[in-house]
Design a protein around this motif. Sequence first.
Motif, PDB file in Angstrom:
ATOM      1  N   ILE A 211     -10.049  -1.979   0.525  1.00  0.00           N
ATOM      2  CA  ILE A 211      -9.990  -1.119  -0.662  1.00  0.00           C
ATOM      3  C   ILE A 211      -9.751   0.332  -0.243  1.00  0.00           C
ATOM      4  O   ILE A 211      -8.934   1.044  -0.838  1.00  0.00           O
ATOM      5  N   PHE A 212     -10.435   0.769   0.806  1.00  0.00           N
ATOM      6  CA  PHE A 212     -10.269   2.126   1.328  1.00  0.00           C
ATOM      7  C   PHE A 212      -8.809   2.373   1.712  1.00  0.00           C
ATOM      8  O   PHE A 212      -8.220   3.399   1.349  1.00  0.00           O
ATOM      9  N   VAL A 213      -8.200   1.422   2.406  1.00  0.00           N
ATOM     10  CA  VAL A 213      -6.810   1.578   2.841  1.00  0.00           C
ATOM     11  C   VAL A 213      -5.863   1.625   1.638  1.00  0.00           C
ATOM     12  O   VAL A 213      -4.956   2.463   1.585  1.00  0.00           O
ATOM     13  N   VAL A 214      -6.070   0.753   0.651  1.00  0.00           N
ATOM     14  CA  VAL A 214      -5.203   0.753  -0.538  1.00  0.00           C
ATOM     15  C   VAL A 214      -5.334   2.078  -1.284  1.00  0.00           C
ATOM     16  O   VAL A 214      -4.332   2.692  -1.657  1.00  0.00           O
ATOM     17  N   VAL A 215      -6.566   2.529  -1.498  1.00  0.00           N
ATOM     18  CA  VAL A 215      -6.781   3.780  -2.233  1.00  0.00           C
ATOM     19  C   VAL A 215      -6.148   4.955  -1.490  1.00  0.00           C
ATOM     20  O   VAL A 215      -5.454   5.781  -2.099  1.00  0.00           O
ATOM     21  N   LEU A 216      -6.365   5.038  -0.176  1.00  0.00           N
ATOM     22  CA  LEU A 216      -5.768   6.144   0.582  1.00  0.00           C
ATOM     23  C   LEU A 216      -4.247   6.096   0.565  1.00  0.00           C
ATOM     24  O   LEU A 216      -3.599   7.138   0.543  1.00  0.00           O
ATOM     25  N   SER A 217      -3.680   4.904   0.572  1.00  0.00           N
ATOM     26  CA  SER A 217      -2.219   4.794   0.588  1.00  0.00           C
ATOM     27  C   SER A 217      -1.591   5.342  -0.691  1.00  0.00           C
ATOM     28  O   SER A 217      -0.422   5.720  -0.696  1.00  0.00           O
ATOM     29  N   GLY A 218      -2.369   5.400  -1.759  1.00  0.00           N
ATOM     30  CA  GLY A 218      -1.864   5.955  -3.010  1.00  0.00           C
ATOM     31  C   GLY A 218      -2.008   7.462  -3.113  1.00  0.00           C
ATOM     32  O   GLY A 218      -1.499   8.080  -4.044  1.00  0.00           O
ATOM     33  N   GLN A 219      -2.682   8.075  -2.142  1.00  0.00           N
ATOM     34  CA  GLN A 219      -2.896   9.522  -2.140  1.00  0.00           C
ATOM     35  C   GLN A 219      -1.849  10.191  -1.257  1.00  0.00           C
ATOM     36  O   GLN A 219      -1.711   9.861  -0.086  1.00  0.00           O
ATOM     37  N   ARG A 220      -1.127  11.135  -1.780  1.00  0.00           N
ATOM     38  CA  ARG A 220      -0.035  11.787  -1.033  1.00  0.00           C
ATOM     39  C   ARG A 220      -0.486  12.358   0.305  1.00  0.00           C
ATOM     40  O   ARG A 220       0.184  12.199   1.298  1.00  0.00           O
ATOM     41  N   ARG A 221      -1.613  13.023   0.323  1.00  0.00           N
ATOM     42  CA  ARG A 221      -2.019  13.698   1.559  1.00  0.00           C
ATOM     43  C   ARG A 221      -2.473  12.736   2.652  1.00  0.00           C
ATOM     44  O   ARG A 221      -2.626  13.112   3.793  1.00  0.00           O
TER      45      ARG A 221
ATOM     46  N   GLU B 279     -23.624 -11.962   3.726  1.00  0.00           N
ATOM     47  CA  GLU B 279     -22.606 -11.297   2.908  1.00  0.00           C
ATOM     48  C   GLU B 279     -21.972 -10.089   3.576  1.00  0.00           C
ATOM     49  O   GLU B 279     -20.917  -9.626   3.156  1.00  0.00           O
ATOM     50  N   LEU B 280     -22.589  -9.575   4.614  1.00  0.00           N
ATOM     51  CA  LEU B 280     -22.138  -8.331   5.227  1.00  0.00           C
ATOM     52  C   LEU B 280     -20.692  -8.392   5.715  1.00  0.00           C
ATOM     53  O   LEU B 280     -19.936  -7.436   5.536  1.00  0.00           O
ATOM     54  N   GLY B 281     -20.274  -9.514   6.276  1.00  0.00           N
ATOM     55  CA  GLY B 281     -18.908  -9.630   6.798  1.00  0.00           C
ATOM     56  C   GLY B 281     -17.851  -9.393   5.737  1.00  0.00           C
ATOM     57  O   GLY B 281     -16.970  -8.546   5.899  1.00  0.00           O
ATOM     58  N   TYR B 282     -17.937 -10.142   4.632  1.00  0.00           N
ATOM     59  CA  TYR B 282     -16.907  -9.974   3.597  1.00  0.00           C
ATOM     60  C   TYR B 282     -17.014  -8.612   2.932  1.00  0.00           C
ATOM     61  O   TYR B 282     -16.001  -8.032   2.537  1.00  0.00           O
ATOM     62  N   LEU B 283     -18.238  -8.079   2.804  1.00  0.00           N
ATOM     63  CA  LEU B 283     -18.393  -6.752   2.193  1.00  0.00           C
ATOM     64  C   LEU B 283     -17.687  -5.676   3.023  1.00  0.00           C
ATOM     65  O   LEU B 283     -17.004  -4.805   2.469  1.00  0.00           O
ATOM     66  N   LEU B 284     -17.831  -5.744   4.324  1.00  0.00           N
ATOM     67  CA  LEU B 284     -17.171  -4.764   5.200  1.00  0.00           C
ATOM     68  C   LEU B 284     -15.653  -4.913   5.146  1.00  0.00           C
ATOM     69  O   LEU B 284     -14.931  -3.917   5.036  1.00  0.00           O
ATOM     70  N   VAL B 285     -15.173  -6.143   5.201  1.00  0.00           N
ATOM     71  CA  VAL B 285     -13.729  -6.378   5.165  1.00  0.00           C
ATOM     72  C   VAL B 285     -13.152  -5.885   3.841  1.00  0.00           C
ATOM     73  O   VAL B 285     -12.141  -5.171   3.826  1.00  0.00           O
TER      74      VAL B 285
ATOM     75  N   ILE C 274      -0.958  -3.657   3.772  1.00  0.00           N
ATOM     76  CA  ILE C 274      -1.959  -4.032   4.778  1.00  0.00           C
ATOM     77  C   ILE C 274      -3.352  -4.028   4.151  1.00  0.00           C
ATOM     78  O   ILE C 274      -4.153  -4.944   4.361  1.00  0.00           O
ATOM     79  N   GLY C 275      -3.656  -3.004   3.359  1.00  0.00           N
ATOM     80  CA  GLY C 275      -4.949  -2.935   2.674  1.00  0.00           C
ATOM     81  C   GLY C 275      -5.163  -4.121   1.750  1.00  0.00           C
ATOM     82  O   GLY C 275      -6.243  -4.714   1.710  1.00  0.00           O
ATOM     83  N   ALA C 276      -4.114  -4.499   1.007  1.00  0.00           N
ATOM     84  CA  ALA C 276      -4.219  -5.650   0.099  1.00  0.00           C
ATOM     85  C   ALA C 276      -4.447  -6.934   0.886  1.00  0.00           C
ATOM     86  O   ALA C 276      -5.210  -7.808   0.451  1.00  0.00           O
ATOM     87  N   ALA C 277      -3.802  -7.057   2.035  1.00  0.00           N
ATOM     88  CA  ALA C 277      -4.018  -8.241   2.877  1.00  0.00           C
ATOM     89  C   ALA C 277      -5.459  -8.293   3.373  1.00  0.00           C
ATOM     90  O   ALA C 277      -6.075  -9.368   3.419  1.00  0.00           O
ATOM     91  N   ILE C 278      -6.020  -7.138   3.701  1.00  0.00           N
ATOM     92  CA  ILE C 278      -7.414  -7.077   4.155  1.00  0.00           C
ATOM     93  C   ILE C 278      -8.354  -7.444   3.007  1.00  0.00           C
ATOM     94  O   ILE C 278      -9.318  -8.199   3.194  1.00  0.00           O
ATOM     95  N   VAL C 279      -8.097  -6.928   1.811  1.00  0.00           N
ATOM     96  CA  VAL C 279      -8.905  -7.290   0.638  1.00  0.00           C
ATOM     97  C   VAL C 279      -8.809  -8.793   0.389  1.00  0.00           C
ATOM     98  O   VAL C 279      -9.815  -9.448   0.096  1.00  0.00           O
TER      99      VAL C 279
END
Length: 189
Positions: free
Chosen positions: A48-58, A37-43, A145-150
Amino acid sequence: MRPGLAIAWIWGVWLVSWMIAAAWADRSAKRAGLRQELGYLLVQGVGIFVVVLSGQRRWRFDPQLWDVGVAGGWAMAALVLAGIVFTWWARLALGKLWSGHVARKEGHRIVDTGPYALTRHPIYTGVLFSIFATVAAIGRLEALIGAAIVTLGLWMKARLEERFLRAELGAAAYDEYARRTPMLVPFLR
């Protein structure tokens, strides 16, 4: 309240309720294991990290590609909610057979009714629908890009689940279900 804040609240309420509902599930009789399971968990985690950060202004790195406006933002919030409702419909259809991991429960069987008649992985379908609605509201390349990774991570998990369930529940039964039911996108074979 702004649409972006409403979207964040929808995701937050879903996440908390999803974790609380984990108590409903029966114990697993057999799991795929962390190594598998580690592969899909990391991806998924990276996406998710990229999507969440993209919504943060800073933390935004690229210019906004589009702006859906306030009305469009509320429409995207409604679509996020629709996707979340779809995930809950699927979770309730699974009942005690649900697991956050790739696993087989005691008495496990193929569920092919309700949302599982539309797609083999309706929870992932609902999550992806909600993520892409969130991305549409954000309007940034890194969110896309984050959504594509998810999407890649959920596809990897779905493939692992299918191999696991095919072996555990019988190839003939699972293959018949897979022949008549699309993997992630309803009505698309």
